[in-house]
Enzyme design. Structure first.
Site, PDB file in Angstrom:
ATOM      1  N   GLU A  22      19.574 -25.693  -8.613  1.00 43.70           N
ATOM      2  CA  GLU A  22      19.782 -24.257  -8.436  1.00 43.70           C
ATOM      3  C   GLU A  22      21.216 -23.884  -8.069  1.00 43.70           C
ATOM      4  O   GLU A  22      21.476 -23.376  -6.960  1.00 43.70           O
ATOM      5  CB  GLU A  22      18.800 -23.709  -7.390  1.00 43.70           C
ATOM      6  CG  GLU A  22      17.348 -23.977  -7.732  1.00 43.70           C
ATOM      7  CD  GLU A  22      16.362 -23.369  -6.712  1.00 43.70           C
ATOM      8  OE1 GLU A  22      16.809 -22.922  -5.648  1.00 43.70           O
ATOM      9  OE2 GLU A  22      15.148 -23.354  -6.995  1.00 43.70           O
ATOM     10  N   TYR A  51       9.592 -19.119  -9.783  1.00 42.72           N
ATOM     11  CA  TYR A  51       8.743 -18.558  -8.727  1.00 42.72           C
ATOM     12  C   TYR A  51       8.279 -17.139  -9.041  1.00 42.72           C
ATOM     13  O   TYR A  51       7.148 -16.778  -8.765  1.00 42.72           O
ATOM     14  CB  TYR A  51       9.494 -18.558  -7.383  1.00 42.72           C
ATOM     15  CG  TYR A  51       9.670 -19.954  -6.845  1.00 42.72           C
ATOM     16  CD1 TYR A  51       8.699 -20.539  -6.039  1.00 42.72           C
ATOM     17  CD2 TYR A  51      10.789 -20.723  -7.188  1.00 42.72           C
ATOM     18  CE1 TYR A  51       8.837 -21.837  -5.571  1.00 42.72           C
ATOM     19  CE2 TYR A  51      10.932 -22.015  -6.728  1.00 42.72           C
ATOM     20  CZ  TYR A  51       9.954 -22.573  -5.920  1.00 42.72           C
ATOM     21  OH  TYR A  51      10.086 -23.856  -5.474  1.00 42.72           O
ATOM     22  N   GLU A  85      10.207 -27.132 -10.207  1.00 43.62           N
ATOM     23  CA  GLU A  85       9.623 -26.503  -9.018  1.00 43.62           C
ATOM     24  C   GLU A  85       8.792 -25.306  -9.434  1.00 43.62           C
ATOM     25  O   GLU A  85       9.199 -24.523 -10.302  1.00 43.62           O
ATOM     26  CB  GLU A  85      10.698 -25.969  -8.046  1.00 43.62           C
ATOM     27  CG  GLU A  85      11.403 -26.999  -7.244  1.00 43.62           C
ATOM     28  CD  GLU A  85      12.445 -26.391  -6.298  1.00 43.62           C
ATOM     29  OE1 GLU A  85      12.275 -25.234  -5.861  1.00 43.62           O
ATOM     30  OE2 GLU A  85      13.434 -27.083  -6.027  1.00 43.62           O
ATOM     31  N   ARG A 145       9.903 -35.840  -7.090  1.00 43.09           N
ATOM     32  CA  ARG A 145      11.287 -35.345  -7.152  1.00 43.09           C
ATOM     33  C   ARG A 145      11.794 -35.162  -5.725  1.00 43.09           C
ATOM     34  O   ARG A 145      11.203 -34.407  -4.950  1.00 43.09           O
ATOM     35  CB  ARG A 145      11.330 -34.019  -7.924  1.00 43.09           C
ATOM     36  CG  ARG A 145      12.687 -33.391  -7.914  1.00 43.09           C
ATOM     37  CD  ARG A 145      12.805 -32.143  -8.792  1.00 43.09           C
ATOM     38  NE  ARG A 145      14.115 -31.586  -8.577  1.00 43.09           N
ATOM     39  CZ  ARG A 145      14.360 -30.382  -8.061  1.00 43.09           C
ATOM     40  NH1 ARG A 145      13.369 -29.558  -7.770  1.00 43.09           N
ATOM     41  NH2 ARG A 145      15.596 -29.987  -7.848  1.00 43.09           N
ATOM     42  N   HIS A 148      21.123 -30.997  -3.462  1.00 46.44           N
ATOM     43  CA  HIS A 148      20.213 -29.910  -3.107  1.00 46.44           C
ATOM     44  C   HIS A 148      20.796 -29.259  -1.849  1.00 46.44           C
ATOM     45  O   HIS A 148      20.178 -29.228  -0.793  1.00 46.44           O
ATOM     46  CB  HIS A 148      18.797 -30.442  -2.902  1.00 46.44           C
ATOM     47  CG  HIS A 148      17.717 -29.411  -3.006  1.00 46.44           C
ATOM     48  ND1 HIS A 148      16.663 -29.498  -3.894  1.00 46.44           N
ATOM     49  CD2 HIS A 148      17.513 -28.241  -2.331  1.00 46.44           C
ATOM     50  CE1 HIS A 148      15.855 -28.453  -3.751  1.00 46.44           C
ATOM     51  NE2 HIS A 148      16.358 -27.675  -2.803  1.00 46.44           N
ATOM     52  N   ASN A 204      13.175 -24.124 -12.355  1.00 46.36           N
ATOM     53  CA  ASN A 204      12.398 -23.737 -11.181  1.00 46.36           C
ATOM     54  C   ASN A 204      11.991 -22.291 -11.374  1.00 46.36           C
ATOM     55  O   ASN A 204      12.841 -21.427 -11.595  1.00 46.36           O
ATOM     56  CB  ASN A 204      13.232 -23.858  -9.904  1.00 46.36           C
ATOM     57  CG  ASN A 204      13.577 -25.294  -9.566  1.00 46.36           C
ATOM     58  OD1 ASN A 204      13.100 -26.223 -10.230  1.00 46.36           O
ATOM     59  ND2 ASN A 204      14.390 -25.486  -8.548  1.00 46.36           N
TER      60      ASN A 204
HETATM   61  O1  IFM Z   1      12.555 -24.278  -0.734  1.00 46.80           O
HETATM   62  C1  IFM Z   1      13.217 -23.863  -1.871  1.00 46.80           C
HETATM   63  C2  IFM Z   1      13.887 -25.030  -2.562  1.00 46.80           C
HETATM   64  O2  IFM Z   1      14.766 -25.685  -1.708  1.00 46.80           O
HETATM   65  C3  IFM Z   1      14.656 -24.551  -3.757  1.00 46.80           C
HETATM   66  N1  IFM Z   1      13.846 -23.745  -4.614  1.00 46.80           N
HETATM   67  C4  IFM Z   1      13.084 -22.683  -4.022  1.00 46.80           C
HETATM   68  C5  IFM Z   1      12.283 -23.212  -2.849  1.00 46.80           C
HETATM   69  C6  IFM Z   1      11.485 -22.058  -2.207  1.00 46.80           C
HETATM   70  O3  IFM Z   1      12.367 -21.100  -1.725  1.00 46.80           O
END
Ligand code: IFM
Length: 463
Positions: free
Chosen positions: A166, A301, A361, A77, A121, A299
């Site tokens: 995002e 985290y 992600e 990606r 992005h 995504n």
């Molecule tokens: O690096 C970023 C990415 O560009 C978008 N998602 C989160 C990642 C970590 O912060």
């Protein structure tokens, strides 16, 4: 041996984005982006750095594709830089920019790696920002022209398209808090920006499909499950508000549910929207935003634990977020909470029935450096990835149509307002020499791909 085996055909990939790795900021007719301007404004990026050189991927991509191949990646990606394609944002298309991605896509396919192309992005051409950026409706039209140029050239070979990465970050960090380019601090502007980002998503889907017969098109949202810090009514309400601000504001319209009414009320009450509400939304917009897509990218985290705290309106923030103090955190300060991935996947599937989901992600920032032998023993990253993949597997067991997973990131890279201080890569990048060293996590990921599974048993983190 792995005991959690993924379904046949599960796609294993890694992700990056243009501004974070390409460098070559001035080459082949590339125009200025809002991130070039932002980085050149003193005080905006922690270490004063920029993406001018980054991982020099614009020149080193053959080596990087060889690395992907060595790791057994089935998909990659990446994002296309709008300022390389239409340097002024609108108007003349820069063929040299398209030629670059044309060669790149051919090389990926020759290596048997499936391209997943993200159109946006965050690197908006600066001339567009000079005319109001995402706060202006015409930026959505400009985006469609850009999507047309890219999909016309690459649509015969690229079959997986992601319109936006995002949009919460692009709108809220860019226009509300000012932590990201273009660095504006105006909540009302951020809400307009969020709408135009989503509108441009919906408007571009049919354009991409027209140019790419076998296209599967989706959008990637960063989602953050929210938990109330206590059972008090105030904390539960803060949690509702955070979830609306971060997740539902984007999920609901994309899946045909309009903007959440409770959030419109909150924003009117706070003065972020006029008394009549969403004055910038035109009658057909919501149908356009809800155009059916083929998948959603998520995504993930971390989660947020939310408590109510009255903070002065002048601070221009949502209600305060309070991170669980007893938890483990990565080097960027984000809580490690793998079960949040299972939870958000199940919630999105059950609430919105997207049909197909990719984790586009997931990853962790840990600064583990090469040891004296040149190896990078990033055990905590392996643990993070393994636990999140186990959580993803549990979601599949619960019926979630999860079709693939992309580790963030293939390479250490430019981490936006943090500069180069945070390292998310499964590959170490020496920014002086541009040497790439696959970390232990990359080798572990290679084995995971080979085995199409992970072990449920926890490893002991020592590094
Ligand atoms: O690096 C970023 C990415 O560009 C978008 N998602 C989160 C990642 C970590 O912060």
């Amino acid at each position: 041996m792995p005991d959690l085996i993924f379904p046949p055909g599960f796609v294993w990939g890694a992700a990056t984005s243009a501004y974070q790795i390409e460098g070559a900021a001035q080459e082949d007719g590339r125009g200025e982006s809002i991130w070039d301007r932002f980085c050149n404004t003193p005080g905006k990026v922690k270490d004063g750095s920029s993406g001018d050189v980054a991982c020099d991927h614009y020149h080193r991509w053959p080596e990087d594709i060889a690395l992907m191949k060595k790791l057994g990646l089935q998909a990659y990606r990446f994002s296309v830089a709008w300022p390389r394609i239409i340097p002024d944002g609108r108007g003349v298309v820069n063929e040299a920019g398209l030629d670059h991605y044309d060669r790149f896509v051919d090389a990926l396919l020759a290596a048997d790696i499936e391209p997943f192309l993200t159109l946006y992005h965050w690197d908006l051409p600066q001339p567009i920002e000079d005319r109001g950026g995402w706060t202006e409706r015409c930026t959505a039209e400009a985006f469609v022209e850009y999507a047309e140029a890219v999909s016309r050239r690459l649509g015969d070979r690229v079959e997986n398209w992601i319109t936006h990465n995002e949009p919460w970050c692009a709108s809220m960090l860019g226009y509300q808090t000012g932590h990201h380019a273009p660095g504006i601090r105006d909540f009302s502007a951020a809400l307009r920006a969020s709408h135009h980002l989503l509108l441009s998503h919906g408007m571009s889907v049919p354009v991409i499909r027209a140019n790419s017969r076998n296209a599967e098109v989706g959008i990637t949202l960063n989602l953050v499950p929210a938990v109330a810090a206590s059972d008090s009514e105030a904390d539960r309400d803060a949690c509702r508000h955070f979830d609306g601000y971060f997740n539902r504001w984007f999920l609901d319209p994309v899946f045909g549910r309009h903007y959440p009414a409770d959030m419109v009320r909150d924003y009117v009450d706070a003065g972020h929207l006029p008394p009549e509400g969403l004055s910038f939304v035109r009658p057909a917009d919501l149908d356009m935003i809800a155009t059916t897509t083929d998948f959603i990218g998520i995504n993930y985290y971390n989660r947020e634990v939310v408590r109510s705290e009255k903070i002065p309106e002048a601070e221009n923030k949502p209600r305060k977020v309070f991170v669980a103090p007893e938890s483990e955190h990565t080097d960027i300060g984000w809580e490690v909470h793998p079960d949040g991935l299972r939870e958000i996947l199940i919630r999105v599937d059950q609430t919105y029935q997207p049909g197909k989901i990719y984790v586009t992600e997931n990853g962790a920032s840990y600064g583990t450096r090469p040891d004296s032998t040149g190896e990078v023993h990033d055990v905590r990253r392996i643990q993070y990835l393994r636990e999140h993949l186990a959580a993803a597997h549990h979601a599949i067991d619960a019926g979630v149509p999860l079709a693939g997973y992309f580790a963030w990131s293939l390479l250490d890279n430019f981490e936006w307002a943090f500069g180069y201080a945070q390292r998310f890569g499964i590959t170490w990048v020496d920014y002086q020499t541009q040497q790439r060293i696959p970390k232990d996590s990359a080798l572990w990921y290679r084995d995971t791909i080979l085995q199409n599974g992970v072990e449920s048993e926890a490893l002991k983190a020592t590094a």
